[in-house]
Design a protein around this motif. Structure first.
Motif, PDB file in Angstrom:
ATOM      1  N   ALA A   1       0.834  -1.206   0.000  1.00  0.00           N
ATOM      2  CA  ALA A   1       0.000   0.000   0.000  1.00  0.00           C
ATOM      3  C   ALA A   1       0.868   1.255   0.000  1.00  0.00           C
ATOM      4  CB  ALA A   1      -0.923   0.000   1.205  1.00  0.00           C
ATOM      5  N   HIS A   2       1.974   1.204   0.728  1.00  0.00           N
ATOM      6  CA  HIS A   2       2.886   2.344   0.770  1.00  0.00           C
ATOM      7  C   HIS A   2       3.579   2.525  -0.585  1.00  0.00           C
ATOM      8  CE1 HIS A   2       4.962   4.993   3.871  1.00  0.00           C
ATOM      9  NE2 HIS A   2       5.510   5.349   2.731  1.00  0.00           N
ATOM     10  N   LEU A   3       3.944   1.414  -1.223  1.00  0.00           N
ATOM     11  CA  LEU A   3       4.575   1.472  -2.545  1.00  0.00           C
ATOM     12  C   LEU A   3       3.659   2.135  -3.575  1.00  0.00           C
ATOM     13  CD1 LEU A   3       6.182  -2.083  -2.861  1.00  0.00           C
ATOM     14  CD2 LEU A   3       7.405   0.070  -2.776  1.00  0.00           C
ATOM     15  N   ALA A   4       2.368   1.895  -3.436  1.00  0.00           N
ATOM     16  CA  ALA A   4       1.399   2.420  -4.401  1.00  0.00           C
ATOM     17  C   ALA A   4       1.347   3.941  -4.400  1.00  0.00           C
ATOM     18  CB  ALA A   4       0.013   1.851  -4.103  1.00  0.00           C
ATOM     19  N   LYS A   5       1.889   4.569  -3.360  1.00  0.00           N
ATOM     20  CA  LYS A   5       1.842   6.031  -3.267  1.00  0.00           C
ATOM     21  C   LYS A   5       2.926   6.714  -4.104  1.00  0.00           C
ATOM     22  CE  LYS A   5       0.070   5.810   1.488  1.00  0.00           C
ATOM     23  NZ  LYS A   5       0.364   6.139   2.911  1.00  0.00           N
ATOM     24  N   ILE A   6       3.879   5.926  -4.635  1.00  0.00           N
ATOM     25  CA  ILE A   6       4.985   6.533  -5.382  1.00  0.00           C
ATOM     26  C   ILE A   6       4.469   7.279  -6.615  1.00  0.00           C
ATOM     27  CG2 ILE A   6       7.024   6.004  -6.786  1.00  0.00           C
ATOM     28  CD1 ILE A   6       7.688   3.813  -4.757  1.00  0.00           C
ATOM     29  N   GLY A   7       3.565   6.655  -7.371  1.00  0.00           N
ATOM     30  CA  GLY A   7       3.008   7.309  -8.547  1.00  0.00           C
ATOM     31  C   GLY A   7       2.270   8.581  -8.194  1.00  0.00           C
ATOM     32  N   GLN A   8       1.514   8.543  -7.109  1.00  0.00           N
ATOM     33  CA  GLN A   8       0.771   9.729  -6.671  1.00  0.00           C
ATOM     34  C   GLN A   8       1.716  10.859  -6.278  1.00  0.00           C
ATOM     35  OE1 GLN A   8      -1.865   8.947  -3.366  1.00  0.00           O
ATOM     36  NE2 GLN A   8      -2.134  11.126  -2.919  1.00  0.00           N
ATOM     37  N   ARG A   9       2.804  10.489  -5.601  1.00  0.00           N
ATOM     38  CA  ARG A   9       3.775  11.497  -5.179  1.00  0.00           C
ATOM     39  C   ARG A   9       4.420  12.178  -6.391  1.00  0.00           C
ATOM     40  NH1 ARG A   9       6.202   8.259  -2.126  1.00  0.00           N
ATOM     41  NH2 ARG A   9       4.705   8.549  -0.449  1.00  0.00           N
ATOM     42  N   LEU A  10       4.755  11.381  -7.387  1.00  0.00           N
ATOM     43  CA  LEU A  10       5.337  11.951  -8.603  1.00  0.00           C
ATOM     44  C   LEU A  10       4.345  12.862  -9.317  1.00  0.00           C
ATOM     45  CD1 LEU A  10       7.396   9.052 -10.214  1.00  0.00           C
ATOM     46  CD2 LEU A  10       8.254  11.298  -9.561  1.00  0.00           C
ATOM     47  N   THR A  11       3.086  12.444  -9.366  1.00  0.00           N
ATOM     48  CA  THR A  11       2.059  13.265 -10.008  1.00  0.00           C
ATOM     49  C   THR A  11       1.960  14.629  -9.332  1.00  0.00           C
ATOM     50  OG1 THR A  11       0.799  11.322 -10.704  1.00  0.00           O
ATOM     51  CG2 THR A  11      -0.403  13.402 -10.548  1.00  0.00           C
ATOM     52  N   GLU A  12       2.041  14.651  -8.007  1.00  0.00           N
ATOM     53  CA  GLU A  12       1.997  15.908  -7.266  1.00  0.00           C
ATOM     54  C   GLU A  12       3.218  16.772  -7.571  1.00  0.00           C
ATOM     55  OE1 GLU A  12       1.744  14.450  -3.319  1.00  0.00           O
ATOM     56  OE2 GLU A  12      -0.402  13.956  -3.433  1.00  0.00           O
ATOM     57  N   ILE A  13       4.382  16.140  -7.649  1.00  0.00           N
ATOM     58  CA  ILE A  13       5.604  16.883  -7.958  1.00  0.00           C
ATOM     59  C   ILE A  13       5.533  17.472  -9.363  1.00  0.00           C
ATOM     60  CG2 ILE A  13       8.084  16.589  -8.431  1.00  0.00           C
ATOM     61  CD1 ILE A  13       8.116  14.628  -6.027  1.00  0.00           C
ATOM     62  N   TYR A  14       5.043  16.689 -10.316  1.00  0.00           N
ATOM     63  CA  TYR A  14       4.907  17.187 -11.686  1.00  0.00           C
ATOM     64  C   TYR A  14       3.953  18.383 -11.748  1.00  0.00           C
ATOM     65  CZ  TYR A  14       7.146  12.840 -13.280  1.00  0.00           C
ATOM     66  OH  TYR A  14       8.026  11.806 -13.504  1.00  0.00           O
ATOM     67  N   ALA A  15       2.874  18.306 -10.981  1.00  0.00           N
ATOM     68  CA  ALA A  15       1.908  19.411 -10.973  1.00  0.00           C
ATOM     69  C   ALA A  15       2.547  20.678 -10.410  1.00  0.00           C
ATOM     70  CB  ALA A  15       0.682  19.022 -10.158  1.00  0.00           C
ATOM     71  N   HIS A  16       3.300  20.539  -9.313  1.00  0.00           N
ATOM     72  CA  HIS A  16       4.002  21.694  -8.734  1.00  0.00           C
ATOM     73  C   HIS A  16       5.006  22.266  -9.731  1.00  0.00           C
ATOM     74  CE1 HIS A  16       2.531  21.913  -4.652  1.00  0.00           C
ATOM     75  NE2 HIS A  16       2.716  20.613  -4.467  1.00  0.00           N
ATOM     76  N   ALA A  17       5.737  21.358 -10.401  1.00  0.00           N
ATOM     77  CA  ALA A  17       6.761  21.796 -11.354  1.00  0.00           C
ATOM     78  C   ALA A  17       6.137  22.571 -12.509  1.00  0.00           C
ATOM     79  CB  ALA A  17       7.526  20.584 -11.874  1.00  0.00           C
ATOM     80  N   GLN A  18       5.019  22.087 -12.991  1.00  0.00           N
ATOM     81  CA  GLN A  18       4.340  22.765 -14.101  1.00  0.00           C
ATOM     82  C   GLN A  18       3.832  24.138 -13.663  1.00  0.00           C
ATOM     83  OE1 GLN A  18       0.915  20.709 -15.705  1.00  0.00           O
ATOM     84  NE2 GLN A  18       1.083  21.751 -17.667  1.00  0.00           N
ATOM     85  N   ALA A  19       3.264  24.197 -12.468  1.00  0.00           N
ATOM     86  CA  ALA A  19       2.738  25.471 -11.972  1.00  0.00           C
ATOM     87  C   ALA A  19       3.847  26.489 -11.737  1.00  0.00           C
ATOM     88  CB  ALA A  19       1.962  25.231 -10.680  1.00  0.00           C
ATOM     89  N   ASP A  20       5.004  25.993 -11.238  1.00  0.00           N
ATOM     90  CA  ASP A  20       6.119  26.891 -10.901  1.00  0.00           C
ATOM     91  C   ASP A  20       7.079  27.102 -12.068  1.00  0.00           C
ATOM     92  OD1 ASP A  20       4.995  26.853  -8.416  1.00  0.00           O
ATOM     93  OD2 ASP A  20       6.505  25.547  -7.516  1.00  0.00           O
ATOM     94  N   LYS A  21       6.841  26.337 -13.167  1.00  0.00           N
ATOM     95  CA  LYS A  21       7.750  26.396 -14.315  1.00  0.00           C
ATOM     96  C   LYS A  21       9.195  26.099 -13.890  1.00  0.00           C
ATOM     97  CE  LYS A  21       5.003  29.477 -17.256  1.00  0.00           C
ATOM     98  NZ  LYS A  21       3.756  29.100 -16.590  1.00  0.00           N
ATOM     99  N   ARG A  22       9.313  25.006 -13.130  1.00  0.00           N
ATOM    100  CA  ARG A  22      10.624  24.549 -12.659  1.00  0.00           C
ATOM    101  C   ARG A  22      10.781  23.063 -12.949  1.00  0.00           C
ATOM    102  NH1 ARG A  22      12.038  25.508  -6.632  1.00  0.00           N
ATOM    103  NH2 ARG A  22       9.867  24.923  -6.263  1.00  0.00           N
ATOM    104  N   SER A  23      12.004  22.590 -12.880  1.00  0.00           N
ATOM    105  CA  SER A  23      12.253  21.167 -13.039  1.00  0.00           C
ATOM    106  C   SER A  23      11.650  20.396 -11.866  1.00  0.00           C
ATOM    107  CB  SER A  23      13.758  20.905 -13.084  1.00  0.00           C
ATOM    108  OG  SER A  23      14.033  19.544 -12.857  1.00  0.00           O
ATOM    109  N   PRO A  24      11.086  19.207 -12.113  1.00  0.00           N
ATOM    110  CA  PRO A  24      10.615  18.360 -11.011  1.00  0.00           C
ATOM    111  C   PRO A  24      11.718  18.057 -10.001  1.00  0.00           C
ATOM    112  CG  PRO A  24       9.776  17.532 -13.093  1.00  0.00           C
ATOM    113  CD  PRO A  24      10.764  18.616 -13.437  1.00  0.00           C
ATOM    114  N   ALA A  25      12.968  18.004 -10.458  1.00  0.00           N
ATOM    115  CA  ALA A  25      14.078  17.742  -9.537  1.00  0.00           C
ATOM    116  C   ALA A  25      14.235  18.885  -8.537  1.00  0.00           C
ATOM    117  CB  ALA A  25      15.377  17.548 -10.321  1.00  0.00           C
ATOM    118  N   ARG A  26      14.092  20.109  -8.999  1.00  0.00           N
ATOM    119  CA  ARG A  26      14.178  21.271  -8.105  1.00  0.00           C
ATOM    120  C   ARG A  26      13.015  21.277  -7.115  1.00  0.00           C
ATOM    121  NH1 ARG A  26      19.259  23.685  -8.555  1.00  0.00           N
ATOM    122  NH2 ARG A  26      19.775  24.111 -10.733  1.00  0.00           N
ATOM    123  N   VAL A  27      11.836  20.931  -7.605  1.00  0.00           N
ATOM    124  CA  VAL A  27      10.658  20.881  -6.733  1.00  0.00           C
ATOM    125  C   VAL A  27      10.824  19.816  -5.666  1.00  0.00           C
ATOM    126  CG1 VAL A  27       8.193  20.340  -6.661  1.00  0.00           C
ATOM    127  CG2 VAL A  27       9.094  21.808  -8.470  1.00  0.00           C
TER     128      VAL A  27
END
Length: 340
Positions: free
Chosen positions: A302-328
């Protein structure tokens, strides 16, 4: 050395040697704010001592970030054992390393990593209980692969508009335990696989079992594909290799894929979506950490299943901030670790 520690915000650096067994070990503890430091034990040859120390420090910092964003009550650490040209008894060497770990009184918990096995962890376990991924605990590699697979689906959804991988071209660099397990999952999903590895036998196995297409190690990074999946050692993404990529996204299991933080910005400038390595490959850490705490497999899955969700959140932040996901991802991890 202290300047390197300060730059990485490293808490402690421990060195030990045992002339009887040939042990020369480095343990870097980056942070224990969230819990005892946990990280793998590498057993590799290094050109010099400084290279080994730098590797340990860099990897320990990555483990702190990985544990923080994975929501684990663990700090980050890493051990590097400098492999001697000849060793009389591998078991004795790892038992000596176990005594080094025991002397730290639980501040560091070790696990499998490049060049080590469950059998090595069994030897360490004879001297300390602060070890996981033993034979009894199980190999974390399949769980790393499960997490990376979930992360690739999230990456495809963010960059390609959907998480159905059928027909996508995926290039995998490195077919070790994680890389091959991931290749099996991707083949089952119907992707067109391109693979390379220094071990020609592993490549041949992927060709025969998975229908993969063989690519030389030199050409893999320039192979046109939808998603590039680095699963070997770190530093594969640098200004030169990034300029030659022909992919929409990079999402792989290797640690420290970026030669420098600036490379993430170069990927962003080229429109290549980058999955921060310590987020997408956190499945192994999640497994060993929760297993060491006595959690059962359903809770771990169940904890492993959260990895995709976490990445999706990071991608959304990166797109909103116009920054690399790595920086976010770095900013989110540092907020958890340092409150900044």
């Amino acid at each position: 050395m202290f300047a390197m520690m300060e730059n990485a915000r490293l808490e402690a650096l421990h060195l030990a040697q045992d002339t009887a067994t040939g042990l020369r070990a480095i343990i870097a503890i980056h942070s224990s704010k969230l819990g005892p430091a946990l990280g793998g034990c590498r057993y590799l040859a290094y050109p010099d001592d400084s290279s080994a120390i730098c590797d340990a420090i860099r990897l320990a910092q990555g483990m702190s970030y990985k544990a923080a964003l994975a929501g684990l009550a663990q700090g980050g650490g890493k051990a590097v054992l400098i492999r001697p040209p000849h060793v009389q008894s591998r078991a004795a060497l790892f038992e000596a390393f176990g005594r080094m770990i025991e002397s730290l009184n639980g501040r560091y918990i070790t696990a499998m990593d490049s060049g080590t096995s469950s059998a090595d962890m069994d030897c360490i376990a004879q001297q300390t209980r602060h070890v996981t991924s033993t034979t009894a605990a199980g190999d974390p590699s399949p769980h790393t692969a499960m997490g990376v697979y979930a992360g690739i689906r999230a990456t495809a959804r963010a960059r390609l508009g959907g998480d159905d991988l059928q027909g996508l071209r995926v290039a995998i660099q490195g077919l070790g335990n994680v890389g091959y397990a991931l290749a099996q999952q991707l083949a089952a999903a119907g992707v067109e696989l391109f693979v390379s590895d220094l071990d020609v036998g592993r490549v041949q196995l992927a060709v025969e079992e998975l229908g993969a297409q063989r690519v030389s190690n030199e050409e893999l990074l320039t192979t046109p594909c939808d998603i590039l999946v680095p699963c070997g050692l770190g530093g594969v993404l640098n200004p030169q290799t990034v300029s030659e990529l022909h992919c929409a996204a990079v999402a792989g299991a290797a640690n420290n894929q970026l030669a420098s933080a600036e490379v993430a910005d170069e990927l962003e400038a080229r429109g290549i979506l980058y999955a921060p390595d310590y987020v997408i490959n956190s499945g192994g850490l999640i497994y060993v950490a929760l297993k060491h705490r006595g959690e059962e497999l359903p809770a771990i899955t169940a904890h492993l299943a959260k990895i995709g969700q976490r990445l999706t959140e990071i991608y959304a932040h990166a797109q909103a901030d116009k920054r690399s996901p790595a920086r976010v991802a770095d900013a989110l991890a540092e907020r958890l670790l340092y409150g900044s």
